[in-house]
Design a protein around this motif. Structure first.
Motif, PDB file in Angstrom:
ATOM      1  N   SER A 283       0.460  -1.050   0.437  1.00  0.00           N
ATOM      2  CA  SER A 283       0.070  -0.036   0.125  1.00  0.00           C
ATOM      3  C   SER A 283       0.996   1.656   0.391  1.00  0.00           C
ATOM      4  O   SER A 283       0.693   2.250  -0.090  1.00  0.00           O
ATOM      5  N   LEU A 284       2.182   0.797   0.562  1.00  0.00           N
ATOM      6  CA  LEU A 284       2.695   2.105   0.271  1.00  0.00           C
ATOM      7  C   LEU A 284       3.420   2.903  -1.005  1.00  0.00           C
ATOM      8  O   LEU A 284       2.967   4.293  -1.651  1.00  0.00           O
ATOM      9  N   LYS A 285       3.427   1.844  -2.345  1.00  0.00           N
ATOM     10  CA  LYS A 285       3.574   1.320  -3.170  1.00  0.00           C
ATOM     11  C   LYS A 285       2.506   2.431  -3.689  1.00  0.00           C
ATOM     12  O   LYS A 285       2.885   3.116  -4.936  1.00  0.00           O
ATOM     13  N   TYR A 286       1.734   1.619  -3.526  1.00  0.00           N
ATOM     14  CA  TYR A 286       0.555   2.432  -4.913  1.00  0.00           C
ATOM     15  C   TYR A 286      -0.688   3.069  -3.316  1.00  0.00           C
ATOM     16  O   TYR A 286      -1.764   3.272  -3.592  1.00  0.00           O
ATOM     17  N   GLU A 287      -0.072   3.676  -3.259  1.00  0.00           N
ATOM     18  CA  GLU A 287      -0.514   4.787  -1.693  1.00  0.00           C
ATOM     19  C   GLU A 287      -1.751   5.749  -2.747  1.00  0.00           C
ATOM     20  O   GLU A 287      -2.693   5.996  -2.528  1.00  0.00           O
ATOM     21  N   ASP A 288      -1.778   6.696  -4.141  1.00  0.00           N
ATOM     22  CA  ASP A 288      -1.919   7.477  -4.877  1.00  0.00           C
ATOM     23  C   ASP A 288      -3.461   6.586  -5.044  1.00  0.00           C
ATOM     24  O   ASP A 288      -4.478   6.974  -5.342  1.00  0.00           O
ATOM     25  N   ASP A 289      -3.294   5.119  -6.087  1.00  0.00           N
ATOM     26  CA  ASP A 289      -4.156   4.943  -6.355  1.00  0.00           C
ATOM     27  C   ASP A 289      -5.344   4.573  -4.709  1.00  0.00           C
ATOM     28  O   ASP A 289      -6.510   4.735  -5.102  1.00  0.00           O
ATOM     29  N   TYR A 290      -5.000   3.817  -3.732  1.00  0.00           N
ATOM     30  CA  TYR A 290      -5.994   3.796  -2.205  1.00  0.00           C
ATOM     31  C   TYR A 290      -6.459   5.298  -2.601  1.00  0.00           C
ATOM     32  O   TYR A 290      -7.587   5.069  -1.982  1.00  0.00           O
ATOM     33  N   ARG A 291      -5.804   6.219  -2.473  1.00  0.00           N
ATOM     34  CA  ARG A 291      -6.709   7.784  -2.084  1.00  0.00           C
ATOM     35  C   ARG A 291      -7.283   7.698  -3.549  1.00  0.00           C
ATOM     36  O   ARG A 291      -8.928   8.679  -2.897  1.00  0.00           O
ATOM     37  N   ALA A 292      -6.897   7.960  -4.358  1.00  0.00           N
ATOM     38  CA  ALA A 292      -7.871   7.704  -6.021  1.00  0.00           C
ATOM     39  C   ALA A 292      -9.219   7.221  -5.368  1.00  0.00           C
ATOM     40  O   ALA A 292     -10.396   7.927  -5.576  1.00  0.00           O
ATOM     41  N   ALA A 293      -9.423   6.109  -5.413  1.00  0.00           N
ATOM     42  CA  ALA A 293     -10.268   5.275  -4.923  1.00  0.00           C
ATOM     43  C   ALA A 293     -11.422   5.531  -3.528  1.00  0.00           C
ATOM     44  O   ALA A 293     -11.751   4.473  -3.330  1.00  0.00           O
ATOM     45  N   GLU A 294     -10.486   6.005  -2.957  1.00  0.00           N
ATOM     46  CA  GLU A 294     -11.114   6.252  -0.807  1.00  0.00           C
ATOM     47  C   GLU A 294     -10.830   5.670  -0.339  1.00  0.00           C
ATOM     48  O   GLU A 294     -12.001   4.986   0.084  1.00  0.00           O
ATOM     49  N   ILE A 295     -10.154   4.144  -0.605  1.00  0.00           N
ATOM     50  CA  ILE A 295      -9.643   3.337   0.022  1.00  0.00           C
ATOM     51  C   ILE A 295      -8.747   3.977   1.752  1.00  0.00           C
ATOM     52  O   ILE A 295      -7.849   4.053   1.336  1.00  0.00           O
ATOM     53  N   PRO A 296      -8.758   3.773   2.951  1.00  0.00           N
ATOM     54  CA  PRO A 296      -8.921   3.857   3.962  1.00  0.00           C
ATOM     55  C   PRO A 296      -7.162   3.363   4.348  1.00  0.00           C
ATOM     56  O   PRO A 296      -7.581   2.561   5.963  1.00  0.00           O
ATOM     57  N   MET A 297      -6.228   2.615   3.224  1.00  0.00           N
ATOM     58  CA  MET A 297      -5.300   1.810   3.740  1.00  0.00           C
ATOM     59  C   MET A 297      -4.820   2.981   4.592  1.00  0.00           C
ATOM     60  O   MET A 297      -4.205   4.571   5.327  1.00  0.00           O
ATOM     61  N   LEU A 298      -3.784   2.243   5.698  1.00  0.00           N
ATOM     62  CA  LEU A 298      -2.989   2.991   6.590  1.00  0.00           C
ATOM     63  C   LEU A 298      -1.917   4.061   6.061  1.00  0.00           C
ATOM     64  O   LEU A 298      -2.561   5.163   6.759  1.00  0.00           O
ATOM     65  N   PRO A 299      -1.335   3.568   4.743  1.00  0.00           N
ATOM     66  CA  PRO A 299      -0.600   5.279   4.435  1.00  0.00           C
ATOM     67  C   PRO A 299      -1.852   6.168   4.497  1.00  0.00           C
ATOM     68  O   PRO A 299      -1.214   7.773   4.291  1.00  0.00           O
ATOM     69  N   VAL A 300      -2.948   6.145   3.581  1.00  0.00           N
ATOM     70  CA  VAL A 300      -3.273   7.465   3.580  1.00  0.00           C
ATOM     71  C   VAL A 300      -4.154   7.834   4.491  1.00  0.00           C
ATOM     72  O   VAL A 300      -3.634   9.180   4.235  1.00  0.00           O
ATOM     73  N   ILE A 301      -4.740   7.549   5.337  1.00  0.00           N
ATOM     74  CA  ILE A 301      -5.033   8.300   6.862  1.00  0.00           C
ATOM     75  C   ILE A 301      -4.516   7.843   7.890  1.00  0.00           C
ATOM     76  O   ILE A 301      -4.244   9.411   8.460  1.00  0.00           O
ATOM     77  N   ALA A 302      -3.091   7.715   8.171  1.00  0.00           N
ATOM     78  CA  ALA A 302      -2.194   7.483   8.548  1.00  0.00           C
ATOM     79  C   ALA A 302      -1.196   7.952   8.571  1.00  0.00           C
ATOM     80  O   ALA A 302      -0.451   8.475   9.573  1.00  0.00           O
ATOM     81  N   GLY A 303      -0.594   7.821   7.329  1.00  0.00           N
ATOM     82  CA  GLY A 303       0.849   8.770   7.148  1.00  0.00           C
ATOM     83  C   GLY A 303       1.409   7.566   6.807  1.00  0.00           C
ATOM     84  O   GLY A 303       1.835   6.171   7.765  1.00  0.00           O
ATOM     85  N   GLU A 304       2.584   8.167   5.971  1.00  0.00           N
ATOM     86  CA  GLU A 304       3.822   7.199   6.326  1.00  0.00           C
ATOM     87  C   GLU A 304       4.144   6.806   7.839  1.00  0.00           C
ATOM     88  O   GLU A 304       5.031   5.259   8.004  1.00  0.00           O
TER      89      GLU A 304
END
Length: 322
Positions: A187-208
């Protein structure tokens, strides 16, 4: 016509995510060997692998049916069969349901009823708890939802014995705690993908920073839990050496990742190698060796200290503001 049919078959196979299934099945056979105190027999192994493939493949198919909308948004998944229209949603849904049912039947009839029931629990858990409930609503999606991916170890044990022991649950726990750092690296690699899809993966919500720290924490817990299998299942020196060396390498790689995000995919790949080696060591240890490595109290203390230290570290990060 033949080429079109071949492409259609290939698309349906692709829906099952064969590479993920391979990793799951790697954990099934060693669990069977540990339960059987040796090689469990080719017939039982083949039936467990076939049934496990059906069940896991079916769950993966339903996952993609439900997630077709976000798969279309994400660059990593936009080429899958459903977003590209190579398979219809109705056809994929029927395929996934049939595979799940076949998995239950094959394992229940060919091995034990408990193995079949566990496959159904994993299937339904992955579909309803992870895919439909947690994936789009919580940063804990992969932590709790990842339990479904740890069930193949229980299925392997149950296929041999018809019950579950502490050793089986420890194997389950190894995979359970291994799953979050494994997937968070991706998810670190594809953080932008998850953000665009509005999926609350950890890097998107909590940060690196929180993601790096939790990867380290869960890697420590995984290592500690793997050591607890030595006294619980009377493992020999092959498994002991791999568990210690592999655990140190896993934690070391997690620490290096914290200072170099570009290593995310390298760490992700290493986690695959780690899990495969640990479970392969179980298999070889049980098939080749008969004697335990001994020193049970030391392994219990070392495993418990590492696991508890990792859990305490994870809890401290989870309590951080924000």
């Amino acid at each position: 016509m033949t080429n079109r049919r071949t492409e259609s078959i290939g698309a349906y196979i692709e829906l099952t995510k064969p590479r993920i299934i391979e990793l799951l099945l790697i954990t099934t056979v060693p669990a069977m060997a540990v339960a059987a105190m040796g090689w469990p027999g080719l017939r039982d192994v083949l039936i467990a692998l076939i049934g496990g493939t059906f069940a896991a493949g079916g769950a993966n198919v339903i996952n993609q049916v439900y997630d077709a909308d976000i798969d279309e948004v994400m660059n990593r998944t936009s080429g899958r069969p459903l977003p590209t229209g190579r398979v219809s949603g109705t056809g994929a849904l029927a395929f996934g349901i049939v595979l799940g049912a076949l998995g239950f039947v094959v394992l229940s009839v060919g091995t034990t009823l408990l193995a079949g029931v566990l496959s159904a629990i994993a299937y339904l858990g992955y579909v309803f708890i992870y895919t439909m409930l947690l994936k789009r609503s919580s940063t804990q999606n992969i932590v709790l939802g990842g339990a479904a991916g740890a069930v193949p170890a229980l299925i392997g044990w149950a296929a041999v014995t018809g019950d579950l022991s502490v050793a089986a649950w420890i194997m389950f726990a190894i995979i359970f705690y291994w799953t979050p750092p494994h997937f968070w690296a991706l998810s670190l690699k594809y953080e932008d993908d998850y953000r665009a899809a509005e999926i609350p993966m950890l890097p998107v919500i909590a940060g690196e920073e929180a993601t790096f720290d939790l990867i380290i924490g869960y890697s420590v817990v995984t290592t500690g839990v793997s050591l607890l299998l030595i006294p619980t299942a009377s493992m020999g020196w092959i498994y002991a050496v791999v568990a210690v060396a592999g655990g140190l390498a896993l934690v070391s790689a997690a620490v290096r990742l914290r200072s170099n995000r570009s290593m995310a995919m390298r760490y992700f790949g290493f986690t695959n190698v780690y899990l495969a080696l640990v479970f392969l060591a179980m298999l070889l240890d049980r098939v080749i060796l008969e004697a335990s490595v001994g020193l049970d109290p030391i392994w219990r203390i070392a495993g418990a200290v590492a696991a508890l230290a990792g859990i305490a570290f994870v809890a401290s990060i989870e309590r951080r503001p924000g």
